[in-house]
Scaffold this motif. Sequence first.
Motif, PDB file in Angstrom:
ATOM      1  N   LEU A  48      -6.039  -6.826   0.512  1.00  0.00           N
ATOM      2  CA  LEU A  48      -5.178  -5.728   0.966  1.00  0.00           C
ATOM      3  C   LEU A  48      -3.866  -5.220   0.022  1.00  0.00           C
ATOM      4  CD1 LEU A  48      -4.656  -8.695   4.289  1.00  0.00           C
ATOM      5  CD2 LEU A  48      -5.390  -6.457   4.101  1.00  0.00           C
ATOM      6  N   LEU A  49      -4.183  -5.499  -1.161  1.00  0.00           N
ATOM      7  CA  LEU A  49      -3.323  -4.784  -2.334  1.00  0.00           C
ATOM      8  C   LEU A  49      -3.443  -3.510  -2.432  1.00  0.00           C
ATOM      9  CD1 LEU A  49      -3.132  -7.829  -4.897  1.00  0.00           C
ATOM     10  CD2 LEU A  49      -1.852  -7.676  -2.623  1.00  0.00           C
ATOM     11  N   CYS A  50      -1.971  -2.907  -2.619  1.00  0.00           N
ATOM     12  CA  CYS A  50      -2.289  -1.257  -2.521  1.00  0.00           C
ATOM     13  C   CYS A  50      -1.100  -0.809  -2.785  1.00  0.00           C
ATOM     14  CB  CYS A  50      -2.536  -0.601  -1.010  1.00  0.00           C
ATOM     15  SG  CYS A  50      -4.024   0.504  -1.342  1.00  0.00           S
ATOM     16  N   GLY A  51      -1.203   0.918  -3.033  1.00  0.00           N
ATOM     17  CA  GLY A  51       0.068   2.100  -3.347  1.00  0.00           C
ATOM     18  C   GLY A  51       1.088   2.510  -2.463  1.00  0.00           C
ATOM     19  N   TYR A  71       3.055   5.196   1.274  1.00  0.00           N
ATOM     20  CA  TYR A  71       3.811   4.192   1.208  1.00  0.00           C
ATOM     21  C   TYR A  71       2.349   3.186   1.656  1.00  0.00           C
ATOM     22  CZ  TYR A  71       8.458   5.328   1.692  1.00  0.00           C
ATOM     23  OH  TYR A  71       9.661   6.334   1.987  1.00  0.00           O
ATOM     24  N   CYS A  72       1.578   2.405   0.406  1.00  0.00           N
ATOM     25  CA  CYS A  72       0.639   1.440   0.662  1.00  0.00           C
ATOM     26  C   CYS A  72       1.123   0.213  -0.091  1.00  0.00           C
ATOM     27  CB  CYS A  72      -0.651   2.256  -0.943  1.00  0.00           C
ATOM     28  SG  CYS A  72      -0.890   3.844   0.133  1.00  0.00           S
ATOM     29  N   VAL A  73      -0.202  -0.907   0.295  1.00  0.00           N
ATOM     30  CA  VAL A  73       0.380  -2.164   0.251  1.00  0.00           C
ATOM     31  C   VAL A  73       1.245  -2.827  -0.954  1.00  0.00           C
ATOM     32  CG1 VAL A  73      -0.822  -4.743  -0.040  1.00  0.00           C
ATOM     33  CG2 VAL A  73      -0.730  -3.409   2.144  1.00  0.00           C
ATOM     34  N   SER A  74       0.254  -2.188  -2.051  1.00  0.00           N
ATOM     35  CA  SER A  74       0.416  -1.537  -4.020  1.00  0.00           C
ATOM     36  C   SER A  74       1.470  -1.568  -4.535  1.00  0.00           C
ATOM     37  CB  SER A  74      -0.445  -1.395  -4.651  1.00  0.00           C
ATOM     38  OG  SER A  74      -0.408   0.451  -4.462  1.00  0.00           O
ATOM     39  N   ASP A  75       2.614  -0.404  -3.382  1.00  0.00           N
ATOM     40  CA  ASP A  75       3.947  -0.392  -4.261  1.00  0.00           C
ATOM     41  C   ASP A  75       5.117  -1.500  -4.082  1.00  0.00           C
ATOM     42  OD1 ASP A  75       3.476   2.489  -4.678  1.00  0.00           O
ATOM     43  OD2 ASP A  75       2.775   2.599  -2.612  1.00  0.00           O
TER      44      ASP A  75
END
Length: 209
Positions: free
Chosen positions: A17-20, A135-139
Amino acid sequence: MSRICKPYAAIRTFLLLLCGWVPLLTALGAAGQTRIYDIRYGNNAIGTLETKQETTGSTRRITLKSRVQMKLLSRMEVDIFAEYRHNVLHAAKATRLQGKSSADSKETSTEKSANGYTVIRKGERSILHHARITYCVSDLYFTEPREIRQVYSETLGVLLPLKLAADKRYELTMPDGKRSYYRYEKGKLKEVEISHALGKAFFTAREGA
């Protein structure tokens, strides 16, 4: 063996689920950031997560590399790449390799299109009708998400709800209802907690990160 596989599956779900994401001014001030997190389950260190963010002009890139190895189980590698242009997600790719064979590899891609975003996951193409993803999870690994209520998952191709919990941690809810918690100190992410039936797993920032 089944008791071991369950926590491993929970950790795998989180990694996927990681993201930016992050605002433009913050991104400009954060060029060249690299941070490493130790992954721990119970008293055991089971892997590492390396995060990196680079900014060149109006383009910002985030890469995440996680490596997990648990006893009695095959290794797992997750690589995520996200690229922003003028603070809008332009493309992202998430790849998971479990075991040694390329046949065990799974991939999700996201690309900006005229109708929103084209998402290819498990070989199936879909359209996410969202004009701008910023916005994504890695951010979450680079900026405390103040005033943010939704983040995009490159690996799932969906928006996930985010809220500030009573203990001042940020609560991210997955499509299956599971929750992860992010704890910050002075604006920097220090720890991520994953809860599941058999206990908790933690991603902890190394000293100086």
